[in-house]
Design a protein around this motif. Structure first.
Motif: not given
Length: 142
Positions: A77-101
């Motif tokens: 499992v890898l994550i796409g994206g992954g940077y959060v700017d100063p001032g962000f508020r809210g739930n984070l949407t995590l883009c998880l890519v499953n490259m496993g078997p």
């Protein structure tokens, strides 16, 4: 500079940093483990948008990098994206890519992604983009 667990805890307690609901079990020496906001199946070969249980709020002097926990990386499992700017508020949407078997189940409250906070010097400009105050998983917005 990456901030330590002591500084993360101090900032959360003072209200300068939001990690709500905060979990002591998610606190690491120089990061915090974000938890899945609901149950998901990370299907092999697919990108799944997973929202963090925590609402995150970064002040002007902090930005953050997101990384998959190594236990998920070992299953492909890898994550796409992954940077959060100063001032962000809210739930984070995590883009998880499953490259496993195999499909990988993810349960509500399971620690899946590390948020590593960095000091921003002379930070004055805050994030005010289209994902501000996000709730749940948010698809790409044009």
């Amino acid at each position: 500079m990456i901030i330590s667990s002591d500084e993360i805890i101090e900032r959360v307690n003072s209200g300068n940093l939001t990690l709500e609901p905060y979990s002591e079990g998610s606190q690491q020496p120089a990061s915090y483990d974000l938890r899945a906001g609901e149950d998901y199946i990370l299907k092999k070969g697919e990108c799944t948008l997973v929202h963090s249980m925590e609402k995150v709020g970064l002040p002007a002097d902090l930005a953050a990098t997101l990384m998959c926990r190594s236990s998920f990386g070992r299953r492909g499992v890898l994550i796409g994206g992954g940077y959060v700017d100063p001032g962000f508020r809210g739930n984070l949407t995590l883009c998880l890519v499953n490259m496993g078997p195999d499909d990988v189940p993810l349960t509500t409250g399971e620690r899946c992604v590390q948020i590593i906070m960095h000091e921003v010097r002379d930070g004055k400009v805050l994030y005010d983009g289209r994902y501000q105050d996000s709730e749940g998983s948010v698809e790409a917005r044009n």
